[in-house]
Write an enzyme that holds these catalytic residues in place. Structure first.
Site, mmCIF file in Angstrom:
data_model
loop_
_atom_site.group_PDB
_atom_site.id
_atom_site.type_symbol
_atom_site.label_atom_id
_atom_site.label_comp_id
_atom_site.label_asym_id
_atom_site.label_seq_id
_atom_site.Cartn_x
_atom_site.Cartn_y
_atom_site.Cartn_z
ATOM 1 N N ASP A 118 47.086 14.435 53.587
ATOM 2 C CA ASP A 118 45.807 13.943 53.069
ATOM 3 C C ASP A 118 46.021 12.831 52.043
ATOM 4 O OD1 ASP A 118 46.700 15.490 50.981
ATOM 5 O OD2 ASP A 118 44.928 16.780 50.877
ATOM 6 N N SER A 119 47.296 12.512 51.750
ATOM 7 C CA SER A 119 47.590 11.303 50.947
ATOM 8 C C SER A 119 47.054 10.058 51.651
ATOM 9 C CB SER A 119 49.097 11.163 50.707
ATOM 10 O OG SER A 119 49.789 11.092 51.937
ATOM 11 N N ASP A 143 47.439 17.947 57.851
ATOM 12 C CA ASP A 143 47.041 18.505 56.550
ATOM 13 C C ASP A 143 45.585 18.961 56.599
ATOM 14 O OD1 ASP A 143 48.126 19.067 54.099
ATOM 15 O OD2 ASP A 143 48.198 16.980 53.406
ATOM 16 N N LYS A 149 49.079 22.132 57.447
ATOM 17 C CA LYS A 149 49.613 22.361 56.093
ATOM 18 C C LYS A 149 48.438 22.609 55.165
ATOM 19 C CE LYS A 149 51.319 19.002 53.243
ATOM 20 N NZ LYS A 149 50.437 19.134 52.076
ATOM 21 N N GLU A 208 47.574 23.687 50.777
ATOM 22 C CA GLU A 208 48.164 23.684 49.430
ATOM 23 C C GLU A 208 47.900 24.995 48.687
ATOM 24 O OE1 GLU A 208 46.944 20.284 47.118
ATOM 25 O OE2 GLU A 208 47.666 18.848 48.621
ATOM 26 N N GLU A 266 56.777 20.194 45.727
ATOM 27 C CA GLU A 266 56.478 18.862 45.177
ATOM 28 C C GLU A 266 56.619 18.845 43.661
ATOM 29 O OE1 GLU A 266 52.991 16.864 46.687
ATOM 30 O OE2 GLU A 266 53.179 15.243 45.213
HETATM 31 O O1 KIV Z 1 49.542 14.468 51.661
HETATM 32 C C1 KIV Z 1 50.771 14.259 51.683
HETATM 33 O O2 KIV Z 1 51.247 13.172 52.049
HETATM 34 C C2 KIV Z 1 51.646 15.346 51.260
HETATM 35 C C3 KIV Z 1 53.092 15.045 51.074
HETATM 36 C C4 KIV Z 1 53.303 14.289 49.826
HETATM 37 C C5 KIV Z 1 53.921 16.266 51.111
HETATM 38 O O3 KIV Z 1 51.185 16.419 51.053
#
Ligand code: KIV
Length: 258
Positions: A44-45, A83, A113, A115, A182
């Site tokens: 989600d970055s 994510d 994924k 968090e 992280e």
């Molecule tokens: O959203 C993302 O890119 C991430 C990575 C930094 C692990 O969660």
């Protein structure tokens, strides 16, 4: 051979590092896959690096599905992990099942994924893995909690370090196939990595993790600002700027089209 979650565990056992990168579109996904990335994370970055938001919070599940499907169309070998964005899994287990199910059904990704490692997230992970949805965990600095944690290193006090270690153990018991660590101290990441049977993928967590992940915009020098633990291997901003300037010059002086 396509990378599977079982393969990742074998690589951990064999001490073979796991190369992980983020992607947000077809073009980069194709390049990263062909270059040998083992896991391609549609993180989600992308809210920040591809959509221009100042945090990861605004990106929606629909936007993530759109980008994850594009990435999957470019990937032949890597395991694609989608994510789950902020508020697409925190409300209830059924919301999490629905969101994670959409990632797998609508995009072609092989895993999701999410968090955090507190009780409710661990329960959610247990339900998802029980119904056959592979889940990657993510502890330490969790950017969806930026308004509580900021972006500073986590796990600096004994209590915090113990909490993160317990979260890692609980997520593993709930069935995550890998865990992103992280921005935590190297010694803590090493302690967690040594005791878990599943691979840890570090970002700003030192060199004892089973794999490393970078946000691809940082690796390629596309980001305007780099986190302290990231590294750029090329300055694509400079290279692209030069190409655009060369194109402009050639149009202006009649060299292009030739
Ligand atoms: O959203 C993302 O890119 C991430 C990575 C930094 C692990 O969660």
């Amino acid at each position: 051979m396509p990378v599977t979650t079982q393969q990742l565990i074998k690589w951990k056992q064999a001490g073979r590092p796991i190369v992980t990168l983020t992607a947000w579109d077809y073009c980069y996904a194709q390049i990263l896959d062909a270059a040998g990335a083992d896991i391609i994370l549609v993180g989600d970055s992308l809210a920040m690096v591809a959509l221009g938001y100042s945090t990861t919070l605004p990106v929606t599940l629909d936007a993530m599905l759109h980008h994850t499907a594009a990435v999957c169309r470019g990937v032949k070998r890597a395991l694609v992990v989608g994510d789950l964005p902020f508020l697409s899994y925190q409300e209830s287990t059924s919301q999490a099942i629905h969101s994670a199910g959409r990632v797998l059904k609508e995009t072609g990704a092989g895993a999701v994924k999410l968090e955090g490692g507190h009780g409710a997230v661990v329960e959610t992970v247990a339900r998802l893995t029980a119904i056959g949805i592979p889940v990657m965990g993510h502890v330490g600095l969790t950017p969806q909690s930026v308004h509580q944690l900021g972006y500073q290193q986590q796990g600096q006090t004994i209590q915090e370090a113990e909490r993160i270690e317990q979260e890692a153990i609980a997520l593993t018991a709930a069935g995550v196939f890998a865990l992103v660590l992280e921005h935590i101290p190297t010694a803590l990441a090493q302690k967690i990595t040594t005791q878990l049977p599943i691979p840890t993928i570090g970002i700003g967590a030192g060199n004892f993790c089973d794999g490393q992940v970078l946000v691809t915009a940082d690796l390629l020098g596309l980001s305007e600002k780099l986190p302290p633990f990231a590294k750029s291997y090329v300055n694509l901003r400079q290279i692209i700027t030069q190409a655009v300037q060369d194109f402009t010059t050639e149009i202006n002086n009649g060299q292009f089209p030739h």
